[in-house]
Design an enzyme around this catalytic site. Structure first.
Site: not given
Length: 509
Positions: A41-43, A103, A247
């Site tokens: 999992l990230n953003d 994202s 970002e």
């Protein structure tokens, strides 16, 4: 799904998710933080609330615990504390997002959840010509919408890579959309602008190409009447270079005693020297904004950059407005390109990373944003203990403890290995608040993490919120915040702050 690839991907993801559900998250599975069912999992993406339901999408790579091709996972909640994983509704199944549904953000309006995201494509390698910074990559802005939050419409490219300014690299991504009081839509995109000139050596060059030593981060601001046709309104940057890529941008307006306090949020890559060398490899923070960033006349000023979170594990946050008007922030409790941390014990269970607890934002003094855990945490208070000057509690994996009225010294120990200390000025070092793992070995609770600190003149209050494998610390009403993952052998909290009132709540979740 719109095509055979999408249907097959959906079956594969569903099989992985089902197997992960049977296996479980193991000893370090969180109770009230969003986790992936499996993999990486990230953003946080597409945060919104629709008809009373909170929706949190996230970057999800279910097939590889160390990352891989990204899609959007989806979790839903009615109280910001208990989250149900719903599935993976946005898959990399089109030519314009085949290497990742990257994202993006969402607006809930008119019975729909309207989403913009970045479709990532890495073109076939032409004999080693592509560097994927200046050539070889596409990053189109894609629109979809949903009525139920899980089934989405046909994808539509609303800004192609060719539509961005010509002086940008291929790194343009992470659309964040909002609607102003007049009903016009605005969107910010993170960007990396090419700058001609001599190469400057940088510790980031090996990871991000030679241009990392001279490229400039900025934010593109677009406007639209319908979220489908977009025109460039302005380009926002600092007068002096501040990293090579910005970002995960966002624009936030908070009430400040009847006035509006505006902030630009982003995650700059490539900050070096001074305070940045003692912090994380990448920062995530905000700048106060004076004037209008949506106009083309450049009539804006950016204030001092402040970290959202000074701890070990925080990046790529996103803010949204709840139906009751509260501004809620959620960040990724992780950090990209950080080899020193090693592999935490969840990797052996087939998953990695989580989100922070949702945080309410309010405007403080002098351009500072205050953060506190969403008030819904109080609905899960199970028991309370109170101490004057000190308190020690053992055995709880989930807790919320506040030390108020701190006058001078403050020390807390979490799970035997994480020290939180207010340190007076010494030598060339200022007075500061410090988060430190006492055992810096990779097999300890910190898994390679060492120390993070930020200068602070005084400590008035400290709030510590713990889940099974995370700790979030809010200092001086949340003007300063530290977050970390933690993998302890035993659980317990001790607080020592002469003169302070210490209130400890066990959480039942």
């Amino acid at each position: 799904m719109s095509n055979a690839l999408g249907r097959d991907l959906a079956k594969l993801v569903a099989a992985v998710d089902a197997a992960a559900s049977e296996c479980g998250h193991g000893a370090y599975g969180q109770r009230f933080h969003i986790m992936p069912p499996a993999g990486w999992l990230n953003d946080p993406n597409g945060l919104c609330q629709a008809d009373g339901v909170f929706h949190a999408y996230f970057q999800y790579a279910p097939f590889d615990v160390n990352g891989g091709v990204k899609m959007w996972g989806h979790a839903a909640s009615r109280d910001l504390m208990t989250w149900d994983y719903v599935g993976a509704p946005l898959l990399p199944d089109e030519p314009f997002d085949c290497h990742g549904v990257y994202s993006g953000s969402a607006l809930a309006e008119d019975g729909r959840i309207r989403v913009l995201y970045t479709g990532n494509v890495k073109l076939p390698d032409a004999g080693g010509v592509f560097d994927y910074v200046n050539s070889g990559r596409r990053a189109d802005t894609v629109y979809v919408e949903s009525v139920d939050g899980q089934t989405f419409s046909q994808k539509r490219v609303v800004l192609a890579s060719e539509d961005y300014p010509e002086d940008l690299t291929c790194h343009v991504r992470d659309p964040k959309v909002w609607r102003d009081e007049a009903g016009r839509y605005h969107m910010v995109l993170g960007a990396r602008r090419r700058v001609d000139g001599p190469h400057v050596e940088s510790r980031f060059c090996a990871m991000h190409g030679e241009g990392a030593g001279r490229d400039v981060g900025e934010i593109l601001v677009y406007g639209s009447a319908d979220m489908l046709s977009w025109e460039l309104e302005s380009r926002v940057s600092t007068s002096e270079r501040f990293g090579f890529m910005w970002e995960c941008p966002g624009y936030i307006e908070l009430d400040a005693n009847g006035n509006t306090a505006a902030f630009l949020s982003f995650s700059p890559q490539g900050l070096e020297g001074g305070r940045w060398d003692r912090g994380n490899v990448y920062a995530a923070g905000y700048m106060p904004v004076t004037g209008e960033i949506t106009g083309g006349d450049g009539a804006y000023e950016l204030g001092e950059f402040r970290l959202w979170d000074a701890g070990f594990d925080f990046y790529a946050p996103q803010e949204f407005t709840a139906e009751d008007g509260r501004h809620i922030l959620i960040g990724w409790m992780g950090m990209p390109d950080e080899p020193t941390y090693g592999n935490g014990p969840t990797v052996a269970r087939g998953w990695q990373h989580c989100m922070t607890a949702p945080r309410e934002l309010t405007a403080g003094a002098d351009g500072v944003v205050l953060q506190q855990p969403a008030r819904e945490i109080e609905h899960h208070y199970a028991s309370v203990r109170v101490g004057e000057g000190s308190l020690e509690v053992a055995g709880d994996t989930c807790f919320d403890v506040v030390a108020d009225g701190v006058d001078g010294a403050f020390t807390a120990t979490v799970d035997g290995e994480l020290k939180l200390v207010f340190v007076p000025a010494e030598g060339e070092l200022p007075s500061r608040f410090e988060m430190r793992f006492t055992d810096e070995g990779r097999a300890s609770a910190g898994y390679g993490r060492t120390v993070r600190w930020e200068p602070v003149d005084e400590v008035r209050n400290v709030r510590i919120v713990g889940d099974v494998s995370s700790v979030e610390v809010f200092v001086n009403d949340g003007a300063l915040v530290f977050s970390t993952r933690i993998y302890p052998a035993t659980y317990g909290v001790s607080v020592d702050a002469a003169g302070a009132s210490v209130t400890y709540h066990t959480l039942n979740i």
